[in-house]
Motif scaffolding. Structure first.
Motif, short mmCIF file in Angstrom:
data_model
loop_
_atom_site.label_atom_id
_atom_site.label_comp_id
_atom_site.label_asym_id
_atom_site.label_seq_id
_atom_site.Cartn_x
_atom_site.Cartn_y
_atom_site.Cartn_z
N GLN A 26 1.36 19.99 -6.16
CA GLN A 26 2.79 20.30 -6.14
C GLN A 26 3.51 19.53 -7.24
O GLN A 26 4.48 20.02 -7.82
N GLN A 27 3.02 18.35 -7.57
CA GLN A 27 3.61 17.55 -8.64
C GLN A 27 3.39 18.24 -10.00
O GLN A 27 4.26 18.17 -10.87
N GLU A 30 5.94 20.84 -10.13
CA GLU A 30 7.24 20.20 -10.34
C GLU A 30 7.46 19.94 -11.83
O GLU A 30 8.53 20.23 -12.37
N THR A 33 7.85 23.51 -13.60
CA THR A 33 9.00 24.33 -13.21
C THR A 33 10.33 23.59 -13.19
O THR A 33 11.38 24.22 -13.27
N GLY A 34 10.28 22.28 -13.03
CA GLY A 34 11.51 21.52 -12.86
C GLY A 34 12.03 21.55 -11.43
O GLY A 34 13.11 21.06 -11.14
N ILE A 35 11.24 22.13 -10.53
CA ILE A 35 11.61 22.20 -9.11
C ILE A 35 10.97 21.01 -8.40
O ILE A 35 9.77 20.78 -8.54
N ASP A 36 11.77 20.25 -7.67
CA ASP A 36 11.28 19.07 -6.96
C ASP A 36 10.12 19.43 -6.03
O ASP A 36 10.13 20.48 -5.39
N SER A 37 9.13 18.56 -5.95
CA SER A 37 7.94 18.85 -5.13
C SER A 37 8.28 19.03 -3.65
O SER A 37 7.62 19.79 -2.95
N ALA A 38 9.33 18.37 -3.17
CA ALA A 38 9.75 18.56 -1.78
C ALA A 38 10.26 20.00 -1.58
O ALA A 38 10.02 20.61 -0.53
N GLU A 39 10.94 20.54 -2.59
CA GLU A 39 11.40 21.93 -2.52
C GLU A 39 10.22 22.89 -2.63
O GLU A 39 10.19 23.92 -1.96
N SER A 41 7.29 22.38 -1.54
CA SER A 41 6.70 22.38 -0.20
C SER A 41 7.44 23.34 0.73
O SER A 41 6.82 24.07 1.51
N THR A 54 13.32 31.89 -9.50
CA THR A 54 12.33 30.94 -9.01
C THR A 54 10.95 31.58 -8.94
O THR A 54 9.94 30.95 -9.27
#
Length: 83
Positions: A26-27, A30, A33-39, A41, A54
């Protein structure tokens, strides 16, 4: 279950499956994409609704055509027409 939620979960599972097949974390997504790994998930678990923007980010990061994210079985008949 609502049809939109079911589709979110199926697309999320598909993103996760392709990511794992590509040996990506996921990192990694991240970073690309620039999307936080928590997002990420939340998307993978079907808790977030994907926008087209997205969806394209994920397909590029996973190096697949966007249609590959929809490669799953889905029976629309099990949902009533009012959803």
């Amino acid at each position: 279950m609502e049809v939109n939620l079911e589709l979110q979960k199926l697309i999320g599972k598909r993103i996760c499956a392709i990511r794992l097949k590509n040996n990506q974390t996921q990192q990694d997504l991240e970073f690309i994409t620039g999307i936080d790994s928590a997002e990420i998930s939340k998307y993978e678990s079907g808790k977030r609704n994907l926008t087209l923007k997205t969806l394209i980010k994920f397909s590029r990061a996973l190096q697949v055509h966007p249609k590959e994210l929809f490669d799953f079985e889905f029976d629309i008949k099990k949902f009533s027409s009012d959803q």
